[in-house]
Design a protein around this motif. Sequence first.
Motif, PDB file in Angstrom:
ATOM      1  N   ASN A  53      12.708  26.453 -11.673  1.00  0.00           N
ATOM      2  CA  ASN A  53      12.591  26.166 -12.545  1.00  0.00           C
ATOM      3  C   ASN A  53      13.632  26.696 -13.798  1.00  0.00           C
ATOM      4  N   LEU A  54      15.069  26.605 -13.251  1.00  0.00           N
ATOM      5  CA  LEU A  54      15.656  26.238 -13.907  1.00  0.00           C
ATOM      6  C   LEU A  54      16.279  24.268 -13.669  1.00  0.00           C
ATOM      7  N   ALA A  55      15.975  23.799 -12.437  1.00  0.00           N
ATOM      8  CA  ALA A  55      16.201  22.845 -12.909  1.00  0.00           C
ATOM      9  C   ALA A  55      14.979  21.654 -13.614  1.00  0.00           C
ATOM     10  N   ILE A  56      13.927  22.263 -13.554  1.00  0.00           N
ATOM     11  CA  ILE A  56      12.530  22.286 -14.572  1.00  0.00           C
ATOM     12  C   ILE A  56      13.034  22.040 -15.494  1.00  0.00           C
ATOM     13  N   PHE A  57      13.954  23.370 -16.268  1.00  0.00           N
ATOM     14  CA  PHE A  57      14.270  23.718 -17.742  1.00  0.00           C
ATOM     15  C   PHE A  57      15.617  22.391 -17.614  1.00  0.00           C
ATOM     16  N   TYR A  94       9.077  21.900 -19.523  1.00  0.00           N
ATOM     17  CA  TYR A  94       8.081  21.077 -18.898  1.00  0.00           C
ATOM     18  C   TYR A  94       7.038  20.749 -19.551  1.00  0.00           C
ATOM     19  N   THR A  95       7.386  20.328 -20.237  1.00  0.00           N
ATOM     20  CA  THR A  95       6.629  18.859 -20.860  1.00  0.00           C
ATOM     21  C   THR A  95       7.153  17.664 -20.326  1.00  0.00           C
ATOM     22  N   SER A  96       8.538  17.356 -19.658  1.00  0.00           N
ATOM     23  CA  SER A  96       8.612  16.620 -19.702  1.00  0.00           C
ATOM     24  C   SER A  96       8.474  15.716 -17.343  1.00  0.00           C
TER      25      SER A  96
END
Length: 131
Positions: A75-79, A84-86
């Motif tokens: 989740n940190l990597a996604i952020f 989350y829209t990327s």
Amino acid sequence: MPASEDDSDKPGQTLAVAAEALYIANLLLVPGLCFFILLRLYFRHRASAPALAVCHLKQTVSASIWAGVLLVIANLAIFLLGGYTSANTWTVAIIYFTTCHSTLVLLGILGLAKAMAGQNYVFPLIGRPCK
């Protein structure tokens, strides 16, 4: 067919199987709730259970904590890669689920098979040594 000595459960085998089943259920079915039930079993039986059960309880609690840490890292990597829209969201999510999550599930299934056979099991890399 008469029961042989090999057909009887080893001391702590039922608790070991329950621990492994809760670990798998925590990863696949009811995350969180199964982890708290697993923690409750661990704290209730860690001092009084047979060695087989304690080994499986330690393994599953440790692996569950690692699974949670890996999920937080994903989740940190996604952020950090745009939120989350990327488009990077799907890349990180797919990599996480195909590598980390599926590996933890397969190791849990192997642990469940070992518990059902009445054998100790130590998770590779993340496992805690058993006595």
